[in-house]
Design a protein around this motif. Sequence first.
Motif, PDB file in Angstrom:
ATOM      1  N   LEU A  25       9.136  16.561  -0.010  1.00  0.00           N
ATOM      2  CA  LEU A  25       8.195  17.631  -0.321  1.00  0.00           C
ATOM      3  C   LEU A  25       7.788  18.474   0.883  1.00  0.00           C
ATOM      4  N   HIS A  26       7.819  17.861   2.073  1.00  0.00           N
ATOM      5  CA  HIS A  26       7.280  18.567   3.232  1.00  0.00           C
ATOM      6  C   HIS A  26       8.278  18.646   4.376  1.00  0.00           C
ATOM      7  N   VAL A  27       8.194  19.749   5.127  1.00  0.00           N
ATOM      8  CA  VAL A  27       9.113  19.918   6.254  1.00  0.00           C
ATOM      9  C   VAL A  27       8.337  20.127   7.552  1.00  0.00           C
TER      10      VAL A  27
ATOM     11  N   ASN B 130       9.730  10.578  16.009  1.00  0.00           N
ATOM     12  CA  ASN B 130      10.125   9.162  15.945  1.00  0.00           C
ATOM     13  C   ASN B 130       9.713   8.452  14.657  1.00  0.00           C
ATOM     14  N   SER B 131       9.165   9.182  13.717  1.00  0.00           N
ATOM     15  CA  SER B 131       8.729   8.524  12.482  1.00  0.00           C
ATOM     16  C   SER B 131       9.904   8.261  11.546  1.00  0.00           C
ATOM     17  N   PHE B 132       9.932   7.071  11.010  1.00  0.00           N
ATOM     18  CA  PHE B 132      10.943   6.705   9.999  1.00  0.00           C
ATOM     19  C   PHE B 132      10.815   7.613   8.773  1.00  0.00           C
TER      20      PHE B 132
ATOM     21  N   GLU C 120      -5.180   9.657   8.491  1.00  0.00           N
ATOM     22  CA  GLU C 120      -5.076   8.478   9.369  1.00  0.00           C
ATOM     23  C   GLU C 120      -3.670   8.292   9.931  1.00  0.00           C
ATOM     24  N   PHE C 121      -2.645   8.715   9.205  1.00  0.00           N
ATOM     25  CA  PHE C 121      -1.260   8.524   9.673  1.00  0.00           C
ATOM     26  C   PHE C 121      -0.882   9.560  10.725  1.00  0.00           C
ATOM     27  N   ILE C 122      -1.161  10.824  10.438  1.00  0.00           N
ATOM     28  CA  ILE C 122      -0.756  11.875  11.381  1.00  0.00           C
ATOM     29  C   ILE C 122      -1.468  11.673  12.726  1.00  0.00           C
TER      30      ILE C 122
ATOM     31  N   LYS D 295      -3.294  17.311  -0.706  1.00  0.00           N
ATOM     32  CA  LYS D 295      -2.697  16.881  -1.979  1.00  0.00           C
ATOM     33  C   LYS D 295      -1.886  15.593  -1.837  1.00  0.00           C
ATOM     34  N   ALA D 296      -1.858  15.045  -0.625  1.00  0.00           N
ATOM     35  CA  ALA D 296      -1.027  13.849  -0.372  1.00  0.00           C
ATOM     36  C   ALA D 296      -1.746  12.575  -0.819  1.00  0.00           C
ATOM     37  N   PRO D 297      -0.969  11.508  -1.078  1.00  0.00           N
ATOM     38  CA  PRO D 297      -1.616  10.239  -1.464  1.00  0.00           C
ATOM     39  C   PRO D 297      -2.118   9.444  -0.260  1.00  0.00           C
ATOM     40  N   HIS D 298      -2.435  10.138   0.821  1.00  0.00           N
ATOM     41  CA  HIS D 298      -3.073   9.493   1.980  1.00  0.00           C
ATOM     42  C   HIS D 298      -3.854  10.546   2.748  1.00  0.00           C
ATOM     43  N   GLY D 299      -4.710  10.088   3.652  1.00  0.00           N
ATOM     44  CA  GLY D 299      -5.511  11.017   4.446  1.00  0.00           C
ATOM     45  C   GLY D 299      -4.838  11.324   5.773  1.00  0.00           C
TER      46      GLY D 299
ATOM     47  N   LYS E  21      12.059  15.976   7.430  1.00  0.00           N
ATOM     48  CA  LYS E  21      11.645  16.061   6.018  1.00  0.00           C
ATOM     49  C   LYS E  21      10.806  14.840   5.658  1.00  0.00           C
ATOM     50  N   HIS E  22       9.757  15.071   4.896  1.00  0.00           N
ATOM     51  CA  HIS E  22       8.862  13.976   4.520  1.00  0.00           C
ATOM     52  C   HIS E  22       8.720  13.925   3.003  1.00  0.00           C
ATOM     53  N   MET E  23       9.160  12.838   2.404  1.00  0.00           N
ATOM     54  CA  MET E  23       8.956  12.574   0.975  1.00  0.00           C
ATOM     55  C   MET E  23       9.456  13.688   0.067  1.00  0.00           C
TER      56      MET E  23
ATOM     57  N   ARG F  98       0.836  -1.219   0.000  1.00  0.00           N
ATOM     58  CA  ARG F  98       0.000   0.000   0.000  1.00  0.00           C
ATOM     59  C   ARG F  98       0.859   1.252   0.000  1.00  0.00           C
ATOM     60  N   CYS F  99       1.940   1.183   0.737  1.00  0.00           N
ATOM     61  CA  CYS F  99       2.859   2.321   0.739  1.00  0.00           C
ATOM     62  C   CYS F  99       3.375   2.551  -0.680  1.00  0.00           C
ATOM     63  N   ALA F 100       3.743   1.461  -1.354  1.00  0.00           N
ATOM     64  CA  ALA F 100       4.267   1.583  -2.722  1.00  0.00           C
ATOM     65  C   ALA F 100       3.201   2.130  -3.671  1.00  0.00           C
ATOM     66  N   VAL F 101       1.981   1.665  -3.515  1.00  0.00           N
ATOM     67  CA  VAL F 101       0.895   2.162  -4.385  1.00  0.00           C
ATOM     68  C   VAL F 101       0.755   3.679  -4.218  1.00  0.00           C
ATOM     69  N   ARG F 102       0.851   4.143  -2.970  1.00  0.00           N
ATOM     70  CA  ARG F 102       0.753   5.586  -2.712  1.00  0.00           C
ATOM     71  C   ARG F 102       1.890   6.334  -3.411  1.00  0.00           C
ATOM     72  N   GLU F 103       3.083   5.795  -3.249  1.00  0.00           N
ATOM     73  CA  GLU F 103       4.269   6.468  -3.798  1.00  0.00           C
ATOM     74  C   GLU F 103       4.209   6.600  -5.317  1.00  0.00           C
ATOM     75  N   TYR F 104       3.899   5.494  -5.996  1.00  0.00           N
ATOM     76  CA  TYR F 104       3.925   5.556  -7.470  1.00  0.00           C
ATOM     77  C   TYR F 104       2.736   6.339  -8.013  1.00  0.00           C
ATOM     78  N   THR F 105       1.647   6.373  -7.259  1.00  0.00           N
ATOM     79  CA  THR F 105       0.532   7.235  -7.667  1.00  0.00           C
ATOM     80  C   THR F 105       1.015   8.690  -7.644  1.00  0.00           C
ATOM     81  N   GLN F 106       1.735   9.030  -6.579  1.00  0.00           N
ATOM     82  CA  GLN F 106       2.270  10.391  -6.457  1.00  0.00           C
ATOM     83  C   GLN F 106       3.216  10.723  -7.617  1.00  0.00           C
ATOM     84  N   ILE F 107       4.104   9.790  -7.934  1.00  0.00           N
ATOM     85  CA  ILE F 107       5.073  10.052  -9.016  1.00  0.00           C
ATOM     86  C   ILE F 107       4.344  10.157 -10.364  1.00  0.00           C
TER      87      ILE F 107
END
Lengths: 182, 78
Positions: free
Chosen positions: B45-47, B33-35, B64-66, B58-62, B41-43, A117-126
């Motif tokens: 794109l974000h600081v 503590n997040s990997f 739920e993570f934060i 605009k992120a590929p997730h909602g 820095k995150h991906m 799922r992490c990978a799906v998110r990443e490549y969607t972004q790219i």
Amino acid sequence: MAKVTREMVERSGVDVDVLLELLIKNAAAELTTYYYYTILRTNLIGLKGEGLKEIAEVARIEDRNHFEALVPRIYELGGKLPDDMKEFHDMSACPPARLPENPTVEEILKVLVEAERCAVREYTQICNMTAGKDHRTYDLALAILNEEIEHESWFSEFLGEGPSGHFMRRGETSPFVSKFLK
Amino acid sequence: MKIFSKDELKYFDGKEGRPAYVAYKGRVYNVTNSFLWKGGKHMALHVAGCDLTEELKKAPHGDEFIKRFPVVGVLECK
Ligand code: HEM
């Protein structure tokens, strides 16, 4: 570096340095996943685990293929892999897919599906970043995305989230990405 | 609960050993503590040290993570 290649991407409005960072992070995710999946696959044991071993193996090999396919694009665009492999591991775009403390088949499946799922998110972004702009990276990211989506659906099927809708690979691996490996 | 001004939040950028805090919808989360937030820095794109409420759309997730991370305060609203 392919100078004009990079220039064309820049002129289309893509921030090539950001794109390169993402490609390198995803290359790291693929190679580290290949490593961690080796351990996960080894621990898929018993009546339930045995059948999943082959599926995890296909995902593992395809993730390595994704790494191989990403590397030329990184160098074409003027990027490079870090010299230090520890640094490379730690910059991965996805968290390490470590063997869970309680390595039951169910728990291992959860790790596998989360990694996909992490990978799906990443490549969607790219894909979103490069669509209509950087055609070659888009084509590559889309090919990888196709395979990551299939991996996610295989594993989620076994977690009881509904049918994946397709068959397993029949002999060959990386039906989408193989054109970048020739 | 601690109230952070936007300027105060900037200090928590995750660089040089400083903690990494991120504001989202008025709450300040500790992502040190997040990997995936190493060095703040995150991906690519974000600081950290910023209010990322708009960016998350605009992120590929909602969110739920934060929301899995500890809340260390609220962002001053002015
Ligand atoms: C375009 C921008 C972004 C991209 C490409 C991105 C990508 C990702 C990805 C791929 C993951 C891993 C998800 C998984 O494991 O399935 C993730 C996790 C996360 N993201 Fe983002 N994200 C973006 C923006 C943001 C923003 C704006 C925030 C802050 C509000 C944020 C906060 C987080 C957090 C807290 C995690 C979980 C980290 C962990 O579990 O250690 N992301 N992000």
